[in-house]
Design an enzyme around this catalytic site. Structure first.
Site, PDB file in Angstrom:
ATOM      1  N   ARG A 167      65.091  39.311  52.142  1.00  0.00           N
ATOM      2  CA  ARG A 167      66.541  40.198  52.701  1.00  0.00           C
ATOM      3  C   ARG A 167      66.622  41.294  51.763  1.00  0.00           C
ATOM      4  O   ARG A 167      67.168  41.848  51.271  1.00  0.00           O
ATOM      5  CB  ARG A 167      67.752  39.070  51.868  1.00  0.00           C
ATOM      6  CG  ARG A 167      67.921  37.632  51.700  1.00  0.00           C
ATOM      7  CD  ARG A 167      68.747  37.622  54.113  1.00  0.00           C
ATOM      8  NE  ARG A 167      68.756  36.569  54.247  1.00  0.00           N
ATOM      9  CZ  ARG A 167      67.808  36.081  54.344  1.00  0.00           C
ATOM     10  NH1 ARG A 167      67.582  36.055  55.177  1.00  0.00           N
ATOM     11  NH2 ARG A 167      68.682  34.466  55.164  1.00  0.00           N
ATOM     12  N   SER A 241      76.356  34.249  53.680  1.00  0.00           N
ATOM     13  CA  SER A 241      75.744  33.811  52.006  1.00  0.00           C
ATOM     14  C   SER A 241      76.451  35.060  51.101  1.00  0.00           C
ATOM     15  O   SER A 241      75.955  35.596  51.400  1.00  0.00           O
ATOM     16  CB  SER A 241      74.102  33.948  52.139  1.00  0.00           C
ATOM     17  OG  SER A 241      73.564  32.792  52.974  1.00  0.00           O
ATOM     18  N   GLU A 337      74.815  39.176  47.311  1.00  0.00           N
ATOM     19  CA  GLU A 337      73.621  39.828  49.180  1.00  0.00           C
ATOM     20  C   GLU A 337      74.498  40.676  49.406  1.00  0.00           C
ATOM     21  O   GLU A 337      73.689  42.007  49.543  1.00  0.00           O
ATOM     22  CB  GLU A 337      73.396  38.505  49.925  1.00  0.00           C
ATOM     23  CG  GLU A 337      72.440  38.938  51.613  1.00  0.00           C
ATOM     24  CD  GLU A 337      72.471  37.560  52.189  1.00  0.00           C
ATOM     25  OE1 GLU A 337      72.025  36.711  51.349  1.00  0.00           O
ATOM     26  OE2 GLU A 337      73.734  38.170  53.145  1.00  0.00           O
TER      27      GLU A 337
HETATM   28  C1  LIG Z   1      79.438  34.264  59.354  1.00  0.00           C
HETATM   29  C2  LIG Z   1      77.951  35.589  58.617  1.00  0.00           C
HETATM   30  C3  LIG Z   1      76.650  34.812  58.861  1.00  0.00           C
HETATM   31  C4  LIG Z   1      76.546  35.647  58.660  1.00  0.00           C
HETATM   32  N1  LIG Z   1      74.916  34.743  58.405  1.00  0.00           N
HETATM   33  C5  LIG Z   1      73.576  35.268  58.275  1.00  0.00           C
HETATM   34  C6  LIG Z   1      72.043  35.168  58.007  1.00  0.00           C
HETATM   35  O1  LIG Z   1      71.936  33.926  58.780  1.00  0.00           O
HETATM   36  N2  LIG Z   1      71.421  36.081  57.869  1.00  0.00           N
HETATM   37  C7  LIG Z   1      71.843  36.508  57.566  1.00  0.00           C
HETATM   38  O2  LIG Z   1      70.380  37.925  56.802  1.00  0.00           O
HETATM   39  N3  LIG Z   1      73.223  37.229  57.252  1.00  0.00           N
HETATM   40  C8  LIG Z   1      74.078  36.823  57.287  1.00  0.00           C
HETATM   41  N4  LIG Z   1      75.144  37.410  56.945  1.00  0.00           N
HETATM   42  C9  LIG Z   1      75.614  38.874  56.455  1.00  0.00           C
HETATM   43  C10 LIG Z   1      75.436  39.850  57.709  1.00  0.00           C
HETATM   44  O3  LIG Z   1      75.697  39.428  59.183  1.00  0.00           O
HETATM   45  C11 LIG Z   1      74.031  40.699  57.291  1.00  0.00           C
HETATM   46  O4  LIG Z   1      73.738  41.750  56.701  1.00  0.00           O
HETATM   47  C12 LIG Z   1      74.495  42.179  58.938  1.00  0.00           C
HETATM   48  O5  LIG Z   1      73.279  42.825  58.900  1.00  0.00           O
HETATM   49  C13 LIG Z   1      75.037  43.002  58.502  1.00  0.00           C
HETATM   50  O6  LIG Z   1      75.543  43.785  60.096  1.00  0.00           O
HETATM   51  P1  LIG Z   1      76.235  45.252  59.634  1.00  0.00           P
HETATM   52  O7  LIG Z   1      76.625  45.512  60.793  1.00  0.00           O
HETATM   53  O8  LIG Z   1      77.883  44.356  59.704  1.00  0.00           O
HETATM   54  O9  LIG Z   1      75.799  45.979  58.475  1.00  0.00           O
HETATM   55  P2  LIG Z   1      77.305  46.237  58.172  1.00  0.00           P
HETATM   56  O10 LIG Z   1      77.893  45.294  56.085  1.00  0.00           O
HETATM   57  O11 LIG Z   1      78.196  47.460  57.939  1.00  0.00           O
HETATM   58  O12 LIG Z   1      76.463  46.627  56.192  1.00  0.00           O
HETATM   59  C14 LIG Z   1      75.107  46.645  56.040  1.00  0.00           C
HETATM   60  C15 LIG Z   1      74.454  47.322  55.214  1.00  0.00           C
HETATM   61  O13 LIG Z   1      73.883  48.324  55.470  1.00  0.00           O
HETATM   62  C16 LIG Z   1      73.895  49.562  55.291  1.00  0.00           C
HETATM   63  N5  LIG Z   1      73.708  49.911  57.165  1.00  0.00           N
HETATM   64  C17 LIG Z   1      74.338  49.661  58.367  1.00  0.00           C
HETATM   65  N6  LIG Z   1      74.090  49.951  59.199  1.00  0.00           N
HETATM   66  C18 LIG Z   1      73.321  51.330  58.339  1.00  0.00           C
HETATM   67  C19 LIG Z   1      72.297  52.155  59.698  1.00  0.00           C
HETATM   68  N7  LIG Z   1      72.285  52.115  60.670  1.00  0.00           N
HETATM   69  N8  LIG Z   1      71.147  52.521  58.657  1.00  0.00           N
HETATM   70  C20 LIG Z   1      71.247  52.284  57.730  1.00  0.00           C
HETATM   71  N9  LIG Z   1      71.587  51.957  56.600  1.00  0.00           N
HETATM   72  C21 LIG Z   1      73.376  51.039  57.714  1.00  0.00           C
HETATM   73  C22 LIG Z   1      75.667  50.227  54.852  1.00  0.00           C
HETATM   74  O14 LIG Z   1      75.151  51.097  54.324  1.00  0.00           O
HETATM   75  C23 LIG Z   1      75.453  48.937  54.436  1.00  0.00           C
HETATM   76  O15 LIG Z   1      74.176  49.218  52.747  1.00  0.00           O
HETATM   77  C24 LIG Z   1      76.166  36.980  57.927  1.00  0.00           C
HETATM   78  C25 LIG Z   1      77.594  37.564  57.756  1.00  0.00           C
HETATM   79  C26 LIG Z   1      78.697  36.517  57.870  1.00  0.00           C
HETATM   80  C27 LIG Z   1      80.173  37.176  57.812  1.00  0.00           C
END
Ligand SMILES: Cc1cc2nc3c(=O)[nH]c(=O)nc-3n(C[C@H](O)[C@H](O)[C@H](O)COP(=O)(O)OP(=O)(O)OC[C@H]3O[C@@H](n4cnc5c(N)ncnc54)[C@H](O)[C@@H]3O)c2cc1C
Length: 341
Positions: A167, A241, A337
């Site tokens: 992570r 998580s 996380e």
């Molecule tokens: C129901 C649920 C289940 C999940 N299951 C998992 C799982 O099984 N495994 C897992 O690893 N995660 C899981 N997650 C967490 C999440 O899905 C991941 O971390 C996902 O990659 C976040 O993507 P996002 O586009 O929503 O990022 P955001 O929440 O929009 O951003 C997260 C971080 O990344 C940065 N960021 C976003 N885009 C960029 C970019 N293009 N360049 C640089 N920085 C950027 C943001 O500034 C922020 O700091 C889960 C979340 C939920 C709600």
């Protein structure tokens, strides 16, 4: 579309916890050609900026006082084939799950275990998303970035440059605020090699009467398992998580296991051991615990949920309560996380 800034943008639709907060300034970037103008703008230069993808890994505890820039860059294409491998590039704003399904439909395999993870392609390297025995780093060839301090000039990071960990990646450290992920290149296989050894995948496949699963079968099994275990953010606000599984030295793990033989644990390399945070929380009697509208999910103790009107502060307070309970009972520190803002 040309760049357009707005004021006091509600962020509720853009974060899976459903926090009712606003961004002082807001814009969407759907064309990379607009990035230099964004970076040169007064709004950008005079404010802190949060680059937001799907908002599925953030907890807003207050209005965001600066600029929220949401990446909506789209597109996915085959760059080249290399023996049995396909090198596929996807733009940062693509929805992760839709992209995984697209790869499967094209016969490009390797991402099936990561089905149904919310969020965007651009965020997948940031925390090196992982599930069901696969981390996205296993399939990332390179990451296309824009250098924010150099007018958006492109920079290609190799897999090694990203310094992926559990992570974790360079994007959470030195590159934070300096590099924007604009696209990700994946090395996928044109030969199916399903990985079914983790969690309940085999049981799911057996229950469906599938003896020789295809990658699509694995994807469907993962979708079924996830849908049965994890709350759907569209119905119950959450960020998946809330805590990382703690990684502790071997000696500490052995001492804990002597006292708690049922504690699920996995080798984490370098003589360290990864412990199941959900089990630790459950043992503290907190699974299903609820304080107002902030709660620990009843089926998965790792997930904190917003039953409706919890504020980000309420969720953060609950997280601190969980951390204190686990520290007191097991002497183990749980790390959050999601990004807490
Ligand atoms: C129901 C649920 C289940 C999940 N299951 C998992 C799982 O099984 N495994 C897992 O690893 N995660 C899981 N997650 C967490 C999440 O899905 C991941 O971390 C996902 O990659 C976040 O993507 P996002 O586009 O929503 O990022 P955001 O929440 O929009 O951003 C997260 C971080 O990344 C940065 N960021 C976003 N885009 C960029 C970019 N293009 N360049 C640089 N920085 C950027 C943001 O500034 C922020 O700091 C889960 C979340 C939920 C709600």
């Amino acid at each position: 579309m040309t760049l357009r800034f707005t004021r006091r943008q509600p962020l509720k639709p853009f974060n899976t916890f459903g926090m009712d907060v606003a961004a002082e300034h807001y814009c969407e970037l759907d064309d990379l050609a607009d990035l230099p103008a964004l970076l040169a703008s007064d709004v950008y230069r005079q404010n802190p900026t949060l680059w937001l993808g799907g908002g599925s890994n953030v907890l807003f505890t207050a209005d965001y006082p600066g600029l929220v820039a949401r990446l909506t860059l789209k597109g996915a294409r085959l760059l080249e084939t290399d023996g049995d491998d396909a090198i596929v590039e996807a733009a940062a704003g693509e929805n992760w799950h839709a992209f995984v399904q697209h790869t499967l439909s094209q016969g490009w395999y390797g991402l099936e275990n990561l089905s149904l993870i919310p969020g965007t392609v651009g965020a997948c390297p940031v925390q090196n998303i992982g599930a069901y025995g696969v981390e996205v780093k296993d399939r990332i060839e390179s990451v296309v970035c824009a250098q924010l301090e150099r007018g958006g000039e492109p920079l290609l990071l190799s897999n090694a440059d990203c310094r992926f960990g559990y992570r974790d990646s360079v994007f959470k450290h030195e590159a934070a605020g300096k590099l924007l992920v604009t696209a990700v290149r994946f090395r996928l296989s044109r030969q199916p090699a399903p990985r079914t050894g983790y969690g309940d995948i085999q049981q799911q496949l057996a229950a469906a009467g599938i003896a020789a699963p295809t990658p699509q079968d694995v994807s469907e099994a993962v979708i079924r398992i996830r849908s049965s275990k994890l709350p759907n953010p569209a119905e119950l606000g959450n960020a998946g998580s809330f805590f990382k599984n703690p990684v502790v030295p071997q000696a500490q793990a052995e001492a804990l296991l002597a006292e708690h033989p049922a504690l699920p644990h996995y080798p984490a390399g370098d003589g360290r051991v990864k412990l199941a945070a959900g089990w630790l929380i459950d043992q503290c009697g907190l699974k299903g615990y609820r304080d107002g509208d902030a709660g620990v999910h009843a089926r998965q103790a790792l997930v904190l949920v917003n039953y409706g009107k919890a504020s980000g502060g309420d969720i953060r307070a609950l997280a601190q309560k969980v951390q204190a309970a686990v520290r007191q009972r097991f002497g183990v520190a749980l790390e959050a996380e999601p990004i807490i803002l």
